[in-house]
Design a protein around this motif. Sequence first.
Motif, PDB file in Angstrom:
ATOM      1  N   LEU A 117      73.827  34.101-123.082  1.00 55.46           N
ATOM      2  CA  LEU A 117      72.462  34.097-122.553  1.00 55.46           C
ATOM      3  C   LEU A 117      72.449  34.385-121.060  1.00 55.46           C
ATOM      4  CD1 LEU A 117      70.872  31.119-124.491  1.00 55.46           C
ATOM      5  CD2 LEU A 117      70.648  33.573-124.879  1.00 55.46           C
ATOM      6  N   ALA A 118      73.569  34.045-120.375  1.00 55.94           N
ATOM      7  CA  ALA A 118      73.599  34.276-118.937  1.00 55.94           C
ATOM      8  C   ALA A 118      73.439  35.765-118.629  1.00 55.94           C
ATOM      9  CB  ALA A 118      74.909  33.753-118.366  1.00 55.94           C
ATOM     10  N   ARG A 119      73.880  36.614-119.561  1.00 53.06           N
ATOM     11  CA  ARG A 119      73.732  38.055-119.337  1.00 53.06           C
ATOM     12  C   ARG A 119      72.268  38.469-119.394  1.00 53.06           C
ATOM     13  NH1 ARG A 119      78.516  41.010-120.140  1.00 53.06           N
ATOM     14  NH2 ARG A 119      80.244  39.587-120.514  1.00 53.06           N
ATOM     15  N   VAL A 120      71.523  37.748-120.240  1.00 55.47           N
ATOM     16  CA  VAL A 120      70.103  38.071-120.361  1.00 55.47           C
ATOM     17  C   VAL A 120      69.347  37.518-119.167  1.00 55.47           C
ATOM     18  CG1 VAL A 120      68.068  37.870-121.813  1.00 55.47           C
ATOM     19  CG2 VAL A 120      70.366  37.953-122.845  1.00 55.47           C
ATOM     20  N   HIS A 121      69.568  36.211-118.904  1.00 54.35           N
ATOM     21  CA  HIS A 121      68.775  35.590-117.859  1.00 54.35           C
ATOM     22  C   HIS A 121      69.616  34.478-117.246  1.00 54.35           C
ATOM     23  CE1 HIS A 121      65.474  34.049-115.613  1.00 54.35           C
ATOM     24  NE2 HIS A 121      65.474  32.882-116.244  1.00 54.35           N
ATOM     25  N   ALA A 122      70.037  34.680-115.995  1.00 53.66           N
ATOM     26  CA  ALA A 122      70.977  33.729-115.382  1.00 53.66           C
ATOM     27  C   ALA A 122      70.362  32.350-115.208  1.00 53.66           C
ATOM     28  CB  ALA A 122      71.446  34.262-114.032  1.00 53.66           C
ATOM     29  N   GLY A 123      69.016  32.331-115.106  1.00 50.41           N
ATOM     30  CA  GLY A 123      68.362  31.047-114.837  1.00 50.41           C
ATOM     31  C   GLY A 123      68.445  30.077-115.996  1.00 50.41           C
ATOM     32  N   ILE A 124      68.841  30.561-117.166  1.00 48.15           N
ATOM     33  CA  ILE A 124      68.805  29.697-118.344  1.00 48.15           C
ATOM     34  C   ILE A 124      70.019  28.776-118.400  1.00 48.15           C
ATOM     35  CG2 ILE A 124      70.095  31.158-119.959  1.00 48.15           C
ATOM     36  CD1 ILE A 124      66.882  29.952-121.170  1.00 48.15           C
ATOM     37  N   VAL A 125      71.063  29.138-117.639  1.00 52.91           N
ATOM     38  CA  VAL A 125      72.344  28.440-117.794  1.00 52.91           C
ATOM     39  C   VAL A 125      72.216  26.957-117.519  1.00 52.91           C
ATOM     40  CG1 VAL A 125      74.639  28.236-116.802  1.00 52.91           C
ATOM     41  CG2 VAL A 125      73.703  30.486-117.335  1.00 52.91           C
ATOM     42  N   ARG A 126      71.633  26.650-116.352  1.00 51.23           N
ATOM     43  CA  ARG A 126      71.598  25.241-115.949  1.00 51.23           C
ATOM     44  C   ARG A 126      70.694  24.399-116.859  1.00 51.23           C
ATOM     45  NH1 ARG A 126      72.437  21.586-111.766  1.00 51.23           N
ATOM     46  NH2 ARG A 126      70.525  20.473-111.212  1.00 51.23           N
TER      47      ARG A 126
END
Lengths: 104, 496, 615, 130
Positions: free
Chosen positions: B23-32
Amino acid sequence: MSHPPVPTEPIFNPEDPEVPVPVRGTGDHGTWFTRHVRGIIIGLYVTAFVVLMLDLFYAKHSYFSEEDWFGFYGFYGFVGCVTLVLLAKLLRKAVMRSEDYWDA
Amino acid sequence: MLQHLPVLTIMVPMFAGLLVPLLARVHAGIVRPLTIGALGFSCFAAIHMLLHVQGGHPIEYAMGGWPIPTGIGYRVDGLNAMVLVMIAVIGLLTALWMRRSIEDELPAAARPGYHAVLLLACTGFLGITITADIFNLYVFLEIASITSYVLIAMGRRRQALYAGYSYLIVGSIGATFILLGIGHLYMRTGSLAMADILAQFQANPDLYGMSDVRMAFAFLVVGLAIKMALFPLHGWQPGAYTHAPSASSLFIAATSTKVSAYALYRIVFSVFGTEVLVSGLPPVRDALLAMACAAIVLGPLIAISQGDLKRLLAYSSVGQIGYIVLGLMLLDERGLTGGIIHFWNHAAAKGALFCVAGALVLRTGAARVDDLAGLGRRAPWTASAVTVAGCSMVGVPLTAGFLSKWYLATGALATDRLYVVPVLLASSGLTAVYVWRILQKVWFAPADVEPRVGAEVPWSMRLPTLVLAAACLVFGIAPWSVEFARDAIAALGIAP
Amino acid sequence: MPSFPPALVLSLGALLIPFLRGPLRKLYLLALPIVSFAALLATPQGSSFDYEAFGHTLTLMQVDKTSLLFGYVFHFAAFVGVLYALHVKDTTQQVSAVIYAGMALGAVFAGDLITFWLFWEGLAFSSVFLILARRQADSNRAAMHYLLVQIVSGLLLLVGIALYMHGHDGATAMARLTPSGSGHSIFNLDWAGPGVWLIFLGLGIKCAWPLLHSWVTVGYPAATATGAVFLSAFTTKCAVYALVRLFPGTEELIWIGVGMAGFPIFYAVIENDLRRVLCYSMINQIGFMVVGVGIGTELALNGAMAHAFCDIIFKGLLFMTMGAVLFRTGRMNGSDLGGLHRTMPWTAAFCAIGAASISAFPLFSAFISKSLIMIAAAREGYHLVWLVLLFAAAGVLEHAGIKIPFFAFFAHDSGLRPKEAPRNMLAAMAISGLACIGLGSFPDLLYRHLPYAIPDYALPYTWPHVIQQTQLLVWSALAVGTLMLLRFYPPELRSVNLDADWWYRKATRAFVAFGQGPLMRIFGWLSKAVHETIPTGLRYFARNPGGAVRLAFDRVALGWAGLFRGMPAVDAAQERLREDQARFAETTPGAAWPISTTVLYTAVVFLVFLLVVLA
Amino acid sequence: MSDVLRHLGTHYHYVIYIALMLIGLFAVLAKGNLIKKVIGLNVLQTAVFLFYISIGRKADGTAPVLWDQKPETIPYENPVPHVLMLTAIVVGVSITAVALALIIRIKRAYGTMEESEILVLDESDQQGSA
């Protein structure tokens, strides 16, 4: 852990918030005490003589035989204090060290 | 939902860990948020289970519906529910705490991966704790280990690489020993389910005399001793804690060795039965007692002269793990209470102190003890947390550390092991020395020393620190910390 | 009014101090001891506050005449101390001082050993801030020393209690006060065992027994001007209280007490720091109390408690006057001071009152308390003890009665012209001074609160006692005066106050340490072992434990090889050893182990386990 | 003596696995090269695989595949150790992978794969930073 923390002096440090700048006086203002040193000393000797003589005028309740001696308490106090001071001077010879002893 | 909580506690962080890099490839903000959410769920589930199992209602779960001796079983009782909560809470607090720290210490490209590895490490530790199958325990142990090697090796200095490698080699040897132990046990009992093996031992005490069983026990104990850094097998640990990224140090120091210690508790109580130490192999008990006592004294002793805060805390951990092992080896209700309370106490106190070490790294680029000077003036919150956690390490009354030492001492007396008492005393004294070294820097730095720590760290780091420090006090005062420990002991089958 | 343990009133109340400002805070500080005292008065005797914690019942409050007596005087000391420190702005000091007083009260009213221990630890941790508040490098070191000793005391006590409970089915109640007369020995106490020994030793540390006293003489003189006043009141007196409670009539205490009363006064004579002189003097006074506890008759216990009561007040007064001098001049050395009576007449007068009280002049407080112990010792036939105590009583006059006021306020003129002490300090000193005279003049004020009745033969105001005591003191003073006249003063009397102190002056740049002489050498060796050798050795070892063991091994091995000195191989090996030793100092502490080392240890440990398991 | 020999004869798989184990441990212990240590570790793990497989062995056993016979009538090898070793091999491979990845990074950072040289460099790093 560092060395035994024996502060050598009372802690005197110019940075210490507890230390005010002392005001030094000029000249000696005589006080009652400084003017009557001789009188005080004579008074001390006189008092000593008087309390020694009082020994003649009361009945002792002794627990130990030496208490019955004339002037035992006075004698013991005198000798005790002389011994104390003299021995303490000897002790000082034995135990006195220069100030930076613990820091060395 | 409840009946699936045991497996969900593990699976949610695991799948989150697998999803994060994608998912980090799609949207980095989702990681945390994803990381925090997954760990938050584990946390919630663990606490829920802890409350549920109080009073002796263990939760059994059969993976995939296979009946237990054949399939893999999970089992939550008073003891491992406590440890589960400890891991999940520390994991969650680490995730909350680490944002600024990893921005500082890791390159941007590595951060999503770091989150993923942290989640998987959490999965591994939770799995070790919850499983009721010894081979499954080994598998989770390896998951936790491999991720730990990575978490450590990601430190920004090159020493971290060597520290990670060093841990990898030594840890793998430990894991291999454990695997061999399991093999020997399986050879004799033909089973991998803990309850099944325990039943065989209880039915047939002669098994303790078999050389296979004895070998199995020796392999398992030595393997776990490596994993929990029990003196003198702690060689991998100081380097690992020192050079790892601060967030890794925090998470691993507060959980990893204790989970291995938990595994030892489990092996003794739920696989071999306590008889293995009492009548089966009493010399092993003596040897472990000696190792624990050596750890308890030498850990803090070596810690005293450390200049690096993280390394100091690492050696302190060597001593602390000794307490936990000591509590087990006393095999007495009071000693065990002390050992079990020490799980939480050490997690909270060491966690808080590693939070502070991390804050120090963020502010000064290194974790030197000397750089703590003046912390009390600049960062009173952090400094208070250090103080409370330090007091708990020493065992000052009203902190959890006091409770655990008190119970350990009374347990030692109750089992007529008087020599343990001076050992505990000496260790408290030595601990007081290094804690005092820290506190003196923090609070009583001479006025002319300019603090190297600037202002207070951001709230995202401060709050977890304070929570952990407060936990030291709460566990020390609230009666339920002892009640949870009592319940854990009841679950282990020792009558209180 | 519902009663509440005073300890909690003070220590919880102290937590509010940081939230108050200005005059309100001052008012609050003064009110705290008063409210706490009211709470104490409202508590009926024998009542207890029970609290369940970790499987034990903690009795927070157990009131009887013994604890009540200490409770009264601790409240007095707390109030006077707060008043004395009212000008201080430092929140740390205020909070810790009040908590400290609360902890002392808690220890005194504790109804069981665990509670007692908790407050005992509290004493240590709250009081250290009174030294740290100085915020100087050397006072921090002194605080470290102080705290470590306190921690050791607490740990000994804790283990002692644990062992005691172990041997007594978990019983934790504080032993009841049982005056039994002397003759008990710690060797054959009916509750003997290792636990009792450890408790005894733990109390002994806080009681400043000989060789265990250094924390007093190091810590107290390093405290702030106001902090030392609090310190002087509580910690050691708590220990005396505990001895009264737990070890009345233990014969060893008599001899320990004799050592305390007789020995430190020598140091007091040659010490230059006047607050440290007071510390030695305090140990000397506690010696009297310990002797009283050791004798253990009703009269002796009464005497010990009465003397503790009076000592808290007059020792506090003396520390207050010295604190005022320190506050106004920043100096505390006898050699730097002198002539201050010119500008600090009130302080000088209060100091004289304190000096007269500690010297036990008739009409002053120690006169009515010390005599109880002396008579008790005499009646029980302790002849030698009695003689030493009499000698110590004469010695008190020399160092506390004359030296302190004389070298601070009279003697040669140091040229310092400080202002008189602030009004709050004067008020506090006045209250204490009045209390000293009041107690000394009306002994019944104190006697009726003592646990036992005072028999007629022990009443202080009889002609023989008054005359004998006066004789002792006056002739002691005469001795000091004569010594000064004969040895140290030029013939002209006028110059007395100029040169009086030359031998104190010599001590300006010196301080006391243990040294030569057979006795001194043993003391010196012990002190070195405790303070120097052990910590240094530990530090050396901790740097690199494996390396240290290897070096020690090599050293032993090569020591044997020394027989073959001259052989090239041996010489080379010794050279290598020297190099290794030199390099050791630079070893990084706890340097990383190579992987192989850990693996090797693993293999060794596994082999050991294997042998153990398969044997 | 002959008893021991016979015992060794029937339990020769023990001898082999212990010998392999010792060889592996020796490599980890005595070899300074980081890759050689990993190889030692692999040998050690292989010893364990061998041990597991050997304990599942049954004389004249067949593959534990259920055709049409009843399981009681034919001897078959215990499948569980094989299954366990599948997992363990996967674990071993992952560890080797991580170890090799680390070695690549170490070689880049230190310029060497000899442990003793790395330790010397670490020491000087610390003195440099202190």
